[in-house]
Design an enzyme around this catalytic site. Structure first.
Site, PDB file in Angstrom:
ATOM      1  N   GLU A  84       0.827  -1.199   0.000  1.00 59.71           N
ATOM      2  CA  GLU A  84       0.000   0.000   0.000  1.00 59.71           C
ATOM      3  C   GLU A  84       0.868   1.258   0.000  1.00 59.71           C
ATOM      4  O   GLU A  84       0.544   2.258  -0.640  1.00 59.71           O
ATOM      5  CB  GLU A  84      -0.932  -0.016   1.226  1.00 59.71           C
ATOM      6  CG  GLU A  84      -2.100   0.928   1.113  1.00 59.71           C
ATOM      7  CD  GLU A  84      -3.188   0.587   2.132  1.00 59.71           C
ATOM      8  OE1 GLU A  84      -3.754  -0.527   2.046  1.00 59.71           O
ATOM      9  OE2 GLU A  84      -3.441   1.408   3.020  1.00 59.71           O
ATOM     10  N   GLU A 119       1.929   1.729  -3.415  1.00 59.09           N
ATOM     11  CA  GLU A 119       0.788   2.228  -4.189  1.00 59.09           C
ATOM     12  C   GLU A 119       0.593   3.725  -3.938  1.00 59.09           C
ATOM     13  O   GLU A 119       0.369   4.501  -4.877  1.00 59.09           O
ATOM     14  CB  GLU A 119      -0.472   1.442  -3.793  1.00 59.09           C
ATOM     15  CG  GLU A 119      -1.693   1.815  -4.624  1.00 59.09           C
ATOM     16  CD  GLU A 119      -2.947   1.067  -4.172  1.00 59.09           C
ATOM     17  OE1 GLU A 119      -2.879   0.292  -3.189  1.00 59.09           O
ATOM     18  OE2 GLU A 119      -3.997   1.279  -4.791  1.00 59.09           O
ATOM     19  N   CYS A 174      -8.218  -2.190   4.483  1.00 58.41           N
ATOM     20  CA  CYS A 174      -8.092  -3.419   5.290  1.00 58.41           C
ATOM     21  C   CYS A 174      -9.327  -3.726   6.105  1.00 58.41           C
ATOM     22  O   CYS A 174      -9.389  -4.757   6.750  1.00 58.41           O
ATOM     23  CB  CYS A 174      -6.885  -3.395   6.207  1.00 58.41           C
ATOM     24  SG  CYS A 174      -6.104  -1.844   6.349  1.00 58.41           S
ATOM     25  N   SER A 186      -7.500   1.713  -1.983  1.00 62.36           N
ATOM     26  CA  SER A 186      -6.316   0.943  -2.304  1.00 62.36           C
ATOM     27  C   SER A 186      -6.766  -0.402  -2.867  1.00 62.36           C
ATOM     28  O   SER A 186      -7.748  -0.981  -2.407  1.00 62.36           O
ATOM     29  CB  SER A 186      -5.503   0.721  -1.028  1.00 62.36           C
ATOM     30  OG  SER A 186      -4.588  -0.325  -1.241  1.00 62.36           O
ATOM     31  N   LYS A 222     -15.143  -9.886   8.275  1.00 60.64           N
ATOM     32  CA  LYS A 222     -14.120 -10.719   7.649  1.00 60.64           C
ATOM     33  C   LYS A 222     -14.701 -12.050   7.190  1.00 60.64           C
ATOM     34  O   LYS A 222     -14.185 -12.692   6.293  1.00 60.64           O
ATOM     35  CB  LYS A 222     -12.962 -10.930   8.629  1.00 60.64           C
ATOM     36  CG  LYS A 222     -12.105  -9.668   8.821  1.00 60.64           C
ATOM     37  CD  LYS A 222     -10.827  -9.775   8.039  1.00 60.64           C
ATOM     38  CE  LYS A 222     -10.055  -8.506   7.794  1.00 60.64           C
ATOM     39  NZ  LYS A 222     -10.006  -7.487   8.781  1.00 60.64           N
ATOM     40  N   GLU A 256     -16.069 -11.181   3.926  1.00 66.43           N
ATOM     41  CA  GLU A 256     -14.969 -10.935   2.997  1.00 66.43           C
ATOM     42  C   GLU A 256     -14.394 -12.252   2.460  1.00 66.43           C
ATOM     43  O   GLU A 256     -14.191 -12.413   1.255  1.00 66.43           O
ATOM     44  CB  GLU A 256     -13.867 -10.127   3.702  1.00 66.43           C
ATOM     45  CG  GLU A 256     -12.712  -9.750   2.795  1.00 66.43           C
ATOM     46  CD  GLU A 256     -11.567  -9.100   3.557  1.00 66.43           C
ATOM     47  OE1 GLU A 256     -11.311  -9.502   4.708  1.00 66.43           O
ATOM     48  OE2 GLU A 256     -10.926  -8.201   3.000  1.00 66.43           O
ATOM     49  N   GLU A 259     -14.430 -12.931  -5.279  1.00 66.40           N
ATOM     50  CA  GLU A 259     -13.106 -12.516  -5.779  1.00 66.40           C
ATOM     51  C   GLU A 259     -11.973 -13.223  -5.042  1.00 66.40           C
ATOM     52  O   GLU A 259     -10.840 -13.243  -5.536  1.00 66.40           O
ATOM     53  CB  GLU A 259     -12.886 -11.008  -5.570  1.00 66.40           C
ATOM     54  CG  GLU A 259     -13.927 -10.072  -6.129  1.00 66.40           C
ATOM     55  CD  GLU A 259     -15.032  -9.789  -5.107  1.00 66.40           C
ATOM     56  OE1 GLU A 259     -15.960 -10.613  -5.064  1.00 66.40           O
ATOM     57  OE2 GLU A 259     -14.973  -8.786  -4.395  1.00 66.40           O
ATOM     58  N   CYS A 271      -9.961  -2.128  14.857  1.00 66.77           N
ATOM     59  CA  CYS A 271     -10.267  -3.552  15.060  1.00 66.77           C
ATOM     60  C   CYS A 271     -10.358  -3.926  16.534  1.00 66.77           C
ATOM     61  O   CYS A 271     -11.045  -4.876  16.899  1.00 66.77           O
ATOM     62  CB  CYS A 271      -9.194  -4.420  14.427  1.00 66.77           C
ATOM     63  SG  CYS A 271      -8.853  -3.978  12.727  1.00 66.77           S
TER      64      CYS A 271
END
Ligand SMILES: Cc1cc2nc3c(=O)[nH]c(=O)nc-3n(C[C@H](O)[C@H](O)[C@H](O)COP(=O)(O)O)c2cc1C
Ligand code: SF4
Ligand code: SF4
Ligand code: SF4
Ligand code: FES
Ligand code: FES
Lengths: 395, 596, 156
Positions: B283, B286, B310, B330, B369, B372, B377, B526
């Protein structure tokens, strides 16, 4: 046809003479605001929406709050079963109501007023709007800035509760708020707000017109003035009557009963059921040091004769409350369901008759702990019906 | 200063500030008043009524949580009238509730159950209402289960979703006996704007909202001798897990947790912090590439600010609410998903294991999560990258089931290959942590010097304010980065989606312009995630945050680019940050979704 | 723009975009279309920048803001105490018999829906009922058949 030894005093103040509203308005606007409040206070007018809060004091408290904006709301939600007098006032003398709202606006410093009209009275919207137009035009002519809007309800009894009403106007579910703060300092859109019943406002008109004394001379101590009664049920002459406060229920039944009256429900489903043996000692008025029992009422008087099952009556009320509770607080939401299911269980023999005692205790808990007047007043009809008609509940 | 009020509670006099509630005043005297709808994170509701108390001389019982004190008030919190009313209310709640506690996931961790036990509601004579209603269980979401029959209608979830998250996936519907917690047109949670953040689960007092748990699936994988079961643990788990297992909030239990995981039977215990470090390199690169493209090449197709990616709750939120900003995200996968993609490729190769025989499990402070890992994907390894996601709470359940005496465990170390990490990885668990870790690395890449903060602690980006801003000035860069000389890098951090909304709106309206923004869906980051131990409160989250930064300070390495295993990963497998291979395995795409 | 969308945008320009306009707008849609659909609620949510769930949660609170398919004429018979005492059951039976639907149902031609409601404020002239906004009092089974008959012939 009645065997009455005492004729109830009928009064005709509310529905007569509305063509003097212009004088009353311009005369009031010339008076000092505190002068108006003081005369309301000395008239001892109490709110006719059910709770009986002194009207002058309500206006005074609201006027005293520091704020840039204040509101006056006329409560025309009239949802209490057996009540229909506000509808009649709004169809017959709307300009008296509008005048009273404007004077209230003048006293408390509000330039905007609302009428919260129940959805069931949609047919009144158009004529009322015409009256409002006429009224606002006159205000314009005399250089007084005051506007009135109708806000329609949509079928929710609880929206008659003043804080639920404001939630509803703000575009929310009609869930009553925590109190304090009260509307007088934190009301519609957070601003100090007077909420008054339609009839209360018309009484203020009477007081503006005739002065506090004439009003106070009517009625009895703690319960001054007249009251509109919505009379229904087992009576040969149902309808709307303006009567002096302080009458005994016996006199009332003598005049309006069908000769076979077994019980009278005073104050609608959230009021009390009075059995025949208590008629004589029951006085219709606000709580105070009256002899005997004193019952306040928003005006609903429902008569039941001996052909009626009190179980069915209670069943009907509880069904109403279970449906019309906003549902947010535990005692009311669950309590209403338990009371309704409970009386059926006893009737069917699934629960012992002594379960009714547990239910009476439950209704007491609801009275102490529910968030708003709806849940708090279910105990009124519940315990007065179950205690007085125990047999009918069980067999 | 504000006026003081004198009152007594149970006969004890005290003086408190105006506007204090009875509940708060009682707390000052260490008098406990039971509550259900009240929560320190949320506005006052005053609807459950279990907190009623008696005011001497008043017939009605006020709700302590919703009633301000007034001068001369005499309060009784335990009079006969109060106790009887309270018992009656609890009994009512139980009558409306599907109280077969032994069949409930929250058995032993339910506020209603605790109250019922405290007040000994033995004689429950009221009619059992769930029998008379048709309740449904919504199990369609991979993250969250909603069981209306266990709901006490305290509305904590609705307030959470609106006030903390600004999402309002949940609402109160209908009135009277039909009143219930629902969604738009009563659709399954999976079909509405829900971000799967799990904050509603964290704030629900009962078993009405729970995480979808995968405990049995994980036990089965462990028991299967063919399978090599790898587990990764997110940064915030190590400072939260202790709360479920006998430690105070803010306890660091990293070593014991690793030891427990080994005893549970996982074949390799590895660390998400490793891929957190890796994320920083991807990142950070990036970010620098985008800065160059925008500032030097003036490329109109490159978008700033760059937003971190994230937090999967944040991802789903922006997909629903600000789909026009998806190019700002990102492209990096979250550390969990980077880890998953590497486990079944790089790790499998290094260990010489057939990836088909690897089960990858992750322990997360997060329910999003789970969603996710389930996204279509996330199969870049050729397999499902992460097979099972379990929360901190589920791990605690497994540890208890296995009969492990957690407090007595020795401290152990993570296994090798993707087990090494730095302090920069662990601070991912706190709001501002990703930003700080990225700055530690990016600044050094650009200037060749460490970030100019004492002990590398970039304190301006830390803290609990909902939206925070920081500006980092770049001076004397290395020749490659000379275009950044004198540049001021504007950064912003938001946590809790309601704050993300503020941040996005200020960007959208043009009021603010940033280069780099960090968003975490949950309050505190988190560490306050939807999968963390219950209860949660501002104080508890503060303690967890202190633990995270203490963990960072104790790490021998503090900067992601110093992580030796990450360096080795690039040398032996990925070549360099943002390489083609890195792109294939570690980066992803997003999908615009409906806002309404 | 379909008709619902233009109705909503008209209502929004009339009442404004503040949350205080939510009920008037919902009422406006119900007045025209008799009930709220997912589509209309989403359009309203967009226009007022509210979460769709809020619109649904608010609408479902109010008995008159129906969100299930309703007929062109919604009959609401009062079921509260006085009307109950004065024979609302006979009225219901007469309507059910005539329209061949139960309470809560809509005729297959989409013309009538039959519902019950709470006190309409006409207890002195019980039993009472509403058809859309129009009030009928002191109804009898004969009268109600006549009333419904006239509505059946209406083509608006
Ligand atoms: C459940 C409930 C329903 C109520 N409904 C009405 C109503 O329909 N009309 C009304 O004027 N007041 C109603 N009230 C009383 C109002 O809350 C408020 O006290 C009243 O409007 C104040 O006006 P007043 O002082 O002029 O009586 C209701 C109260 C409760 C608790
Ligand atoms: S008492 Fe009933 S109507 Fe009043 S707030 Fe509680 S649930 Fe709502
Ligand atoms: S998971 Fe998060 S977004 Fe979804 S309903 Fe719960 S609080 Fe709202
Ligand atoms: S789902 Fe949980 S938090 Fe939401 S109202 Fe029900 S019990 Fe309360
Ligand atoms: S905790 Fe006070 S009313 Fe629920
Ligand atoms: S009971 Fe039917 S109108 Fe009042």
């Amino acid at each position: 046809m009645t065997t009455s030894h005492y004729q109830l005093k009928r009064v005709d103040l509310i529905f007569k003479n509305e063509n003097d509203w212009k004088q009353i308005l311009s005369r009031s606007l010339k008076r000092d605001q505190t002068d108006i409040v003081n005369s309301l206070i000395s008239s001892e007018l109490k709110g006719r929406g059910g709770a009986g809060f002194p009207t002058g004091l309500k206006w005074k408290l609201t006027a005293e709050q520091e704020a840039d904006t204040r509101y006056i709301i006329c409560n025309a939600d009239e949802g209490e079963p057996g009540t229909f007098k506000d509808r009649e006032i709004l169809s017959q003398v709307p300009l008296k109501v509008l005048t009273a709202m404007a004077v209230c606006g003048y006293v408390i410093g509000a330039t905007e007023g609302f009428i919260y009209l129940r959805g069931e009275y949609k047919f009144l919207e158009k004529p009322l709007n015409n009256a409002i137009k006429e009224f606002e035009n006159y205000c314009n002519d005399i250089g007084f800035h005051f506007s009135i809007k109708i806000f329609m309800g949509s079928g929710a009894y609880i929206c008659g509760e003043e804080t639920a009403l404001m939630e509803s106007m703000e575009g929310h579910r009609g869930e009553p708020r925590n109190k304090p703060p009260y509307p007088t300092n934190n009301g519609y859109l957070g601003k100090p707000t007077v909420v008054n019943n339609v009839e209360t406002l018309v009484h203020t008109y009477t007081i503006f017109k005739y002065g506090a004394k004439k009003f106070k001379d009517l009625g009895v101590q703690y319960s001054r003035g007249t009251k509109l009664f919505s009379i229904s049920g087992d009576t040969p002459i149902p309808g709307i009557y303006e009567l002096e406060l302080g009458m005994s229920l016996q006199d009332f039944v003598d005049e309006f009963g069908d000769g076979d009256t077994k019980a009278v429900q005073v104050g609608g489903a959230s009021g009390f059921l009075v059995p025949r043996k208590r008629f004589a000692e029951t006085i219709i008025g606000y709580k105070g040091k009256l002899t005997g029992i004193s019952l306040p009422t928003g005006g609903s008087m429902m008569l039941f004769n001996s052909s009626r099952s009190m179980f069915n009556v209670l069943n009907n009320y509880l069904d109403f409350f279970q449906e019309e509770s906003c549902g947010q607080c535990t005692p009311c939401r669950v309590g209403c369901q338990q009371l309704l299911k409970g009386i059926h269980a006893v009737k069917r023999g699934e629960k012992h008759a002594s379960y009714l005692k547990k239910l009476i205790k439950l209704s007491e808990t609801m009275e102490y702990t529910a968030k708003c007047g709806l849940g708090q007043s279910v105990a009124n009809s519940f315990s007065s019906i179950v205690e007085n008609f125990w047999e009918e509940m069980v067999f | 200063m504000s006026e003081k009020i004198n009152l007594t509670i149970n006969g004890i006099p005290l003086r408190v500030d105006q506007n204090t509630t009875i509940l708060e005043a009682a707390e000052e005297l260490s008098i406990k008043i039971p509550t259900l709808c009240h929560h320190k994170d949320l506005c006052v509701a005053g609807n459950c009524r279990v907190c009623v108390v008696e005011e001497v001389g008043v017939k009605k019982l006020p709700a302590a949580c919703a009633t301000p004190v007034h001068e001369g008030m005499e309060i009784l919190t335990n009079s006969l009238k109060v106790r009887n009313s309270r018992k009656n209310i609890i009994e009512l709640l139980l009558s409306e509730h599907n109280a077969d506690c032994t069949k409930c996931y929250k058995n032993g961790n339910c506020e209603l159950q605790t109250l019922a036990a405290e007040y000994k509601i033995i004689n429950q004579e009221f009619i059992h209402l769930p029998d008379t209603k048709c309740y449904t269980i919504d199990e369609f979401s991979p993250s969250i289960i909603k069981d209306d029959s266990r709901c006490i209608r305290c509305q904590r979830c609705v307030r959470t979703c609106a006030e903390i998250q600004g999402v309002s996936a949940l609402t109160v519907g209908y009135k009277g006996d039909h009143m219930k917690i629902t969604t738009f047109f009563e659709k399954p949670i999976a079909d509405v704007v829900c971000t799967n953040c799990g904050q509603c689960v964290n704030h629900c007092p009962t078993g009405a909202l729970i995480e979808k748990n995968y405990i049995e699936e994980v036990w089965e994988a462990i028991a299967d001798p063919k399978m090599h079961v790898v587990v990764q643990t997110a940064p915030a788990v190590r400072i939260g897990l202790g709360e479920e297992l006998g430690f105070e909030p803010g306890s660091r239990v990293t070593g014991k947790m690793v030891s427990a995981l080994k005893r549970l039977g996982f074949d390799a215990v590895l660390d998400t912090d490793f891929t957190a470090d890796l994320t920083i390199l991807e990142e950070g690169t990036e970010l620098l590439t985008r800065l160059k493209k925008v500032l030097v090449d003036k490329d109109p197709d490159t978008h700033l600010p760059l937003a971190t990616s994230c937090s999967p709750g944040w991802i789903k939120y922006i997909e629903h609410m600000y789909p026009e900003y998806l190019q700002n995200l990102s492209t990096c996968k979250s550390p969990q998903q980077m880890f998953g993609a590497l486990v079944k490729t790089y790790y499998a190769k290094e260990r010489n294991i057939d990836p088909a025989n690897i089960v990858s499990v992750s322990i997360m402070p997060c329910t999003a999560k789970k969603f996710e890992a389930n996204r279509p994907e996330m199969h870049d390894s050729g397999y499902r990258d992460v097979d099972f996601v379990i929360t901190t709470r589920e791990l605690a359940i497994m540890i208890k089931q296995a009969g492990i005496e957690f407090t007595h465990l020795p401290e152990e170390h993570y296994d090798k290959i993707m087990g090494d990490s730095t302090g920069a990885g662990v601070i991912f668990g706190a709001t501002g942590g990703v930003m700080e870790a990225a700055l530690r690395t990016a600044y050094e890449i650009v200037t060749g010097r460490e970030v100019p903060f004492e002990n590398l602690n970039i304190t301006p980006v830390r803290g609990m304010d909902g939206v925070r801003e920081a500006t980092i000035k770049i001076e004397n860069p290395l020749p490659d980065w000379s275009f950044l000389d004198g540049a001021e890098l504007n950064c912003a951090i938001a946590h809790g989606l309601v704050n993300a909304k503020d941040l996005m709106d200020s960007i959208k309206s043009g009021k603010k312009s940033y280069h780099f923004v960090e968003v975490m869906a949950c309050p505190g980051g988190c560490l306050g995630g939807g999968g963390q131990p219950i209860p949660t409160s501002p104080e508890i989250r503060q303690k967890r945050m202190e633990a995270i930064y203490a963990e960072d300070m104790d790490m021998p390495l503090r900067k992601s680019h110093d992580n030796p295993e990450v360096v080795h990963l690039y040398e032996s497998f990925l070549e360099k940050p943002n390489s083609e291979k890195a792109h294939h395995l570690l980066h992803t795409k997003y999908v615009p979704r409906q806002r309404f | 723009m379909n008709s619902t969308q233009s109705l909503i945008s008209e209502l929004v320009s009339q009442h404004g975009k503040k949350r205080t306009s939510l009920l008037p707008i919902l009422q406006g849609v119900v007045e025209q279309e008799k009930f709220l659909t997912e589509f209309s609620m989403i359009e309203i949510a967009k226009a007022l920048d509210l979460p769709a769930s809020d619109v649904y949660g608010t609408a479902s609170f109010y008995s008159f803001l129906e969100h299930k398919k309703m007929g062109q004429f919604i009959i609401r018979v009062c079921k509260t105490i006085t009307c109950d005492m004065k024979g609302k059951n006979q009225i219901l039976l007469a309507i059910q018999d005539m329209l061949k639907i139960n309470i809560g149902e809509t005729t297959p031609d989409g013309k009538f829906s039959l519902l019950q409601t709470n006190c309409l404020g006409w207890c002195h002239k019980a039993p009472a009922m509403l058809i859309n906004d129009e009030v009928f009092t002191e109804v009898t089974p004969e009268k109600v058949r006549e009333i419904i008959g006239t509505y059946m012939k209406r083509n608006d």
